[in-house]
Design a protein around this motif. Structure first.
Motif, PDB file in Angstrom:
ATOM      1  N   SER A 172       1.017  -1.225   0.060  1.00 35.79           N
ATOM      2  CA  SER A 172       0.118   0.093  -0.058  1.00 35.79           C
ATOM      3  C   SER A 172       1.007   1.395  -0.050  1.00 35.79           C
ATOM      4  CB  SER A 172      -0.842   0.054   1.175  1.00 35.79           C
ATOM      5  OG  SER A 172      -0.126   0.257   2.445  1.00 35.79           O
ATOM      6  N   SER A 221       0.506   2.587   7.409  1.00 36.00           N
ATOM      7  CA  SER A 221      -0.405   2.048   8.639  1.00 36.00           C
ATOM      8  C   SER A 221      -1.526   2.874   8.794  1.00 36.00           C
ATOM      9  CB  SER A 221       0.115   1.787   9.913  1.00 36.00           C
ATOM     10  OG  SER A 221       0.722   2.782  10.251  1.00 36.00           O
ATOM     11  N   GLU A 249      -1.862   8.457  -0.045  1.00 37.08           N
ATOM     12  CA  GLU A 249      -2.001   7.715   1.120  1.00 37.08           C
ATOM     13  C   GLU A 249      -3.697   7.307   1.506  1.00 37.08           C
ATOM     14  OE1 GLU A 249       1.765  10.031   1.555  1.00 37.08           O
ATOM     15  OE2 GLU A 249      -0.428  10.554   1.225  1.00 37.08           O
ATOM     16  N   VAL A 270      -7.099   6.115   2.731  1.00 35.29           N
ATOM     17  CA  VAL A 270      -7.733   4.995   3.451  1.00 35.29           C
ATOM     18  C   VAL A 270      -9.025   4.612   3.154  1.00 35.29           C
ATOM     19  CG1 VAL A 270      -7.586   3.462   5.382  1.00 35.29           C
ATOM     20  CG2 VAL A 270      -5.390   4.798   4.976  1.00 35.29           C
ATOM     21  N   GLN A 329      -6.420   0.291   0.704  1.00 34.55           N
ATOM     22  CA  GLN A 329      -6.277   1.233  -0.059  1.00 34.55           C
ATOM     23  C   GLN A 329      -6.774   0.798  -1.481  1.00 34.55           C
ATOM     24  OE1 GLN A 329      -2.160   2.785   0.239  1.00 34.55           O
ATOM     25  NE2 GLN A 329      -3.180   4.793   0.155  1.00 34.55           N
ATOM     26  N   VAL A 381      -4.166  -2.707   4.618  1.00 36.25           N
ATOM     27  CA  VAL A 381      -3.537  -1.606   5.272  1.00 36.25           C
ATOM     28  C   VAL A 381      -3.600  -2.163   6.847  1.00 36.25           C
ATOM     29  CG1 VAL A 381      -3.330   0.919   6.111  1.00 36.25           C
ATOM     30  CG2 VAL A 381      -3.946   0.172   3.522  1.00 36.25           C
TER      31      VAL A 381
END
Length: 414
Positions: free
Chosen positions: A127, A131, A247, A249, A272, A324
Motif C-alpha cells: 500500500s 498503516s 495515502e 484509506v 487502499q 493496510v
C-alpha cells in the motif's frame, strides 16, 4: 468452436478455431487465412519472450511450438488463451498501412510496449501508506452507533480526518458523518457543500486533513464471497480519486461471528484502492450501472483489461484492494458531543449539557471535540473565525474572550 488471442508486434488479434484438438500446423494455417501471415514466416510460442528474440539462441528458448504435429491441448491451450507470434516481412492490419518489423517510427516494439496498449490488472502487494491508526474515541463512537442504534441493518458512512506522516503513517482523529441515506445494500451521501466548508475550516485549524472514507456493511449483505461489493468498490474508488491523496484509506466496519463463544464482534478492516483501480476509474473504464442480477464480487469494465494472460471485462474486486495495517491511539479530541446528521440532532441544550458536564476543565479542553466545534461553527465566519477557534484547540491556548462569550451565551440560551 474456440477463440485464441494472437499477440504479435502488431498488438492483440483474435482467431477462431475448431477446438484444442487442432495441431500447431493447423493453427498456422488458420493464422495465414485469418490474419494474412504466410505459414513459412510464422514462429509461434506460449513464451512471451518470443517477441524479444534477436538471436537463434533466443528463439531456441521459445521452441515449445516448433513441432507442427503437436496438439494445442498438450500445451494447455484452450478458449481465450494467448499465443505469441513472431513473423518476417510486412502486412496490412485492418486496412491500415503496412507494418514493418521495426514497428512505428523505425523502433522495434518490446513486449512491454505491446502490453501497455491495454490495462493490466494485477494484485498490488504494497500500500501507499504504512498503516492507519484510529483514535479510540472516534472509532468507538462510530461503531457504537451503527451497532446499538442501527443494528447493522442499514449502511452508514463518514469521512476520516487526521494527519499523514512523512513515512506514510495515517492517523485518524475524527470522523465527519455527512447527510446520508443508508439502506441494506446502498449508501447515498447527500453532501452539504456549506457544511463541508465548515468541516474543512475546522480541520485546517486543527492541522488535519481528510485522509479516508469509512463505511459499514450490513448483516443482511451476503459477504461470504467478497470483501467489498462492486457498488462499494465504485463508491470507494470515486472518493479516493477525488481526494488526490496517495495515502488515502478506505475502512470497512462489519459485524462478524466470534468463533470462540458464538457471539458477534465488530471488526474494522482497512484498505487502499490500488493504483490501477484509481487509474481505471479516472479514465472511465468501470461500468457504473449495476443490475440486480450482477455478481457483487465482480466489477465490470467497459473495455477488456488483462488479468493474468486473459483479456476480460470482469475483474474480481479483491484485485483492487490493498490491505493496510490497523493501529489505535488516543488522539487530542473527545467524541462525547452529539454527532451531526444522526437521528438525534445537536441543540443548544446539548451544548449546555456538555458545558455543565465538563465545567471543571479549562474552556479550551471543554470544546476540544470536533462535533461541538462543527455545531458552534454555524454561528461563526467560516473563513476566519472557525479556523482560529480550532487553532486554539490545537495549540491548547486560551480561548479569546469574544469566542468564549459566544459559546457561553449559546449554552445559556437553551
Amino acid at each position: 468452436m474456440m477463440m485464441l488471442r494472437i499477440r504479435s508486434r502488431d498488438g492483440l488479434e483474435r482467431i477462431s478455431a475448431d477446438g484444442p484438438h487442432i495441431t500447431v500446423s493447423d493453427l498456422k494455417t488458420l493464422i495465414q487465412s485469418q490474419l494474412q501471415i504466410p505459414v513459412h514466416s510464422q514462429t509461434l510460442s506460449t513464451n512471451r519472450d518470443l517477441l524479444l528474440a534477436k538471436s537463434p539462441e533466443d528463439l531456441a528458448r521459445c521452441s515449445d511450438m516448433a513441432d507442427p504435429n503437436l496438439r494445442l491441448s498438450s500445451l494447455n491451450l484452450g478458449h481465450g488463451s494467448v499465443v505469441y507470434l513472431a513473423y518476417e516481412g510486412e502486412r496490412t492490419v485492418c486496412g491500415g498501412p503496412a507494418v514493418s518489423p521495426a514497428g512505428s517510427f523505425g523502433r522495434k516494439m518490446t513486449v512491454d510496449d505491446l502490453i501497455a496498449r491495454q490495462m493490466r490488472v494485477t494484485r498490488q502487494e504494497k500500500s501507499r501508506c504504512d498503516s492507519v491508526s484510529f483514535d479510540r474515541d472516534c472509532a468507538n463512537a462510530f461503531q457504537h452507533y451503527v451497532n446499538e442504534s442501527l443494528a447493522f441493518a442499514v449502511k452508514r458512512g463518514g469521512f476520516m480526518y487526521g494527519t499523514v506522516s512523512e513515512e506514510g503513517q495515517v492517523e485518524v482523529n475524527f470522523i465527519y458523518e455527512p447527510p446520508q441515506r443508508g439502506t441494506e445494500e446502498n449508501l447515498l451521501l447527500m453532501r452539504d457543500g456549506e457544511e463541508e466548508k465548515r468541516v474543512e475550516a475546522i480541520a485546517m485549524g486543527l492541522g488535519m486533513r481528510k485522509v479516508g472514507f469509512i463505511f459499514t456493511q450490513t448483516v443482511m449483505q451476503d459477504k461470504t464471497e467478497y470483501t467489498m461489493s462492486n457498488k462499494e468498490v465504485l463508491q470507494a474508488v470515486e472518493l479516493h480519486a477525488e481526494s488526490e491523496l496517495k495515502e488515502w484509506v478506505t475502512a470497512v466496519v462489519k459485524l462478524g461471528v466470534n468463533e470462540e463463544d458464538g457471539g458477534a464482534d465488530v471488526h474494522f478492516e482497512a484498505f487502499q484502492m490500488s493504483d490501477m483501480c484509481v487509474r481505471l476509474f479516472k479514465e472511465g473504464w468501470f461500468e457504473t450501472e449495476i443490475g440486480p442480477d450482477d455478481d457483487p464480487k465482480i466489477s465490470k469494465m467497459k473495455k477488456e483489461v488483462v488479468v493474468g494472460i486473459k483479456d476480460v471485462k470482469e475483474v474480481d474486486n479483491d484485485f483492487f484492494l490493498v490491505v493496510v495495517k490497523i493501529l489505535d491511539h488516543q488522539g487530542p479530541l473527545s467524541s462525547t458531543f452529539p454527532i451531526e446528521n444522526r437521528n438525534t440532532q445537536a441543540t443548544m441544550r446539548s451544548l449546555r449539557n456538555h458545558m455543565e458536564r465538563t465545567k471543571s476543565l479549562p474552556l479550551v479542553k471543554r470544546i476540544a471535540d470536533f462535533h461541538l466545534l462543527l455545531f458552534v461553527a454555524q454561528f461563526l465566519d467560516v473563513a476566519s473565525d472557525v479556523p482560529s477557534l480550532a487553532e486554539c484547540v490545537r495549540l491548547q491556548s486560551p480561548i479569546p474572550e469574544g469566542y468564549a462569550l459566544l459559546i457561553h451565551s449559546m449554552a445559556d440560551a437553551s
